[in-house]
Design an enzyme around this catalytic site. Sequence first.
Site, PDB file in Angstrom:
ATOM      1  N   ARG A   1       0.829  -1.209   0.000  1.00 26.21           N
ATOM      2  CA  ARG A   1       0.000   0.000   0.000  1.00 26.21           C
ATOM      3  C   ARG A   1       0.868   1.266   0.000  1.00 26.21           C
ATOM      4  NH1 ARG A   1      -3.727   2.681   4.694  1.00 26.21           N
ATOM      5  NH2 ARG A   1      -5.043   3.947   3.320  1.00 26.21           N
TER       6      ARG A   1
ATOM      7  N   HIS B   1       0.511   4.470  -2.651  1.00 27.56           N
ATOM      8  CA  HIS B   1       0.236   5.836  -2.213  1.00 27.56           C
ATOM      9  C   HIS B   1       1.395   6.777  -2.549  1.00 27.56           C
ATOM     10  CE1 HIS B   1      -3.584   5.588   0.184  1.00 27.56           C
ATOM     11  NE2 HIS B   1      -3.355   4.314  -0.100  1.00 27.56           N
TER      12      HIS B   1
ATOM     13  N   HIS C   1      -5.572  -6.175  -3.033  1.00 20.96           N
ATOM     14  CA  HIS C   1      -6.358  -6.341  -1.809  1.00 20.96           C
ATOM     15  C   HIS C   1      -6.565  -7.817  -1.461  1.00 20.96           C
ATOM     16  CE1 HIS C   1      -8.103  -2.095  -2.712  1.00 20.96           C
ATOM     17  NE2 HIS C   1      -6.948  -2.038  -2.072  1.00 20.96           N
TER      18      HIS C   1
ATOM     19  N   ASN D   1      -4.472   9.325   2.796  1.00 19.42           N
ATOM     20  CA  ASN D   1      -3.309   8.575   3.280  1.00 19.42           C
ATOM     21  C   ASN D   1      -3.487   8.070   4.710  1.00 19.42           C
ATOM     22  OD1 ASN D   1      -1.628   8.579   0.993  1.00 19.42           O
ATOM     23  ND2 ASN D   1      -0.917  10.663   1.433  1.00 19.42           N
TER      24      ASN D   1
END
Length: 342
Positions: free
Chosen positions: A68, A72, A195, A98
């Site tokens: 992740r 980001h 995911h 975030n």
Amino acid sequence: MMKNKPIALVLLALLIFIRNTSGSSQDDQGQLQVGFYAKTCPDAEAIIHEVVRRAVVADPRNAAILLRLHFHDCFVEGCDGSILINNDLDGELKAAGNAGVAGFDIIEDAKARLESACAAVVSCADIVALAARDAVSLSNGPFYQAPTGRRDGRISKMSLAADLPDVDDSIEVLKSKFTQKGLSHKDLVLLSGAHTIGVTACFFLQNRLYNFASTGGSDPAIHPLFLPKLKAKCPLNGDVNVRIALDRTSQFIFDDQILYNIRGGFAVIASDARLNDDDDTRQVLDSYLRGSKRSNKTRPSFKEDFTAAMVNMGKIDVKTGSKGEIRRVCSAVNGIQSKTSL
């Protein structure tokens, strides 16, 4: 002959200058390459892998956390490590999109080890990209060759992170945000497939469960047998920090089960479920599912295509050549002392 010697030296110097500046120009255009550190820091990837391996063994959740973090980082100012900069006043980490991003201690550990082995050579941006790659492989996912050569950005502002993909975005908005980064609707599906590992917080399910599309009800895309289970884990006015697995059957194993969950109404977060709302993304989903119209021989490999999507994402607005810098500490730009080191 002696009179021509100075001229010859000038011409030689000019040729060297042209050759060197020509190489810089190519680097400035964003040229990444596999094995970028093979000569300058040959143990770089092995050092990073060992740090990530230890982190994932200590806590399997760290794999998804590092994955992740890479996403980001790349979606704000490109893959330049800007999310790592500790700017308490106005850093991009302060942006709502975030919330919950972590893994900084793992990146700093790898950076410290790399600085001991080959100081000022390996960028924090590349550490993030390689750590994400290793996190996937350590979770039973594919290992892939990740191009490197990124340099670190010097800007980290909350306002620049205002347009991150959001869990409550419509499929049209999600596709638009990915297109703006040079990514396709296929990349959107594949990167959502990340995911398959990790957790989310009940905070991100509040609208989906209790006020979907401002109706005061739940997302109708949730399977009726799954809805009460989600509500039991994330009750109205309950603790929004409670964690819930994004893949209800194999949260620590990288596999394609998440795609079946999404298609069957068992997606946990709304943005995953929205992949069913669009013909393009739904067709991509279906192409990977057993029992689809494709035979086993013609069905594409989710794992192989996922690695291609990761490489594509890793190229977003990279800084190379003379752009950016190689930070000595990932939490602060060079010349500014990090608050974490005070």
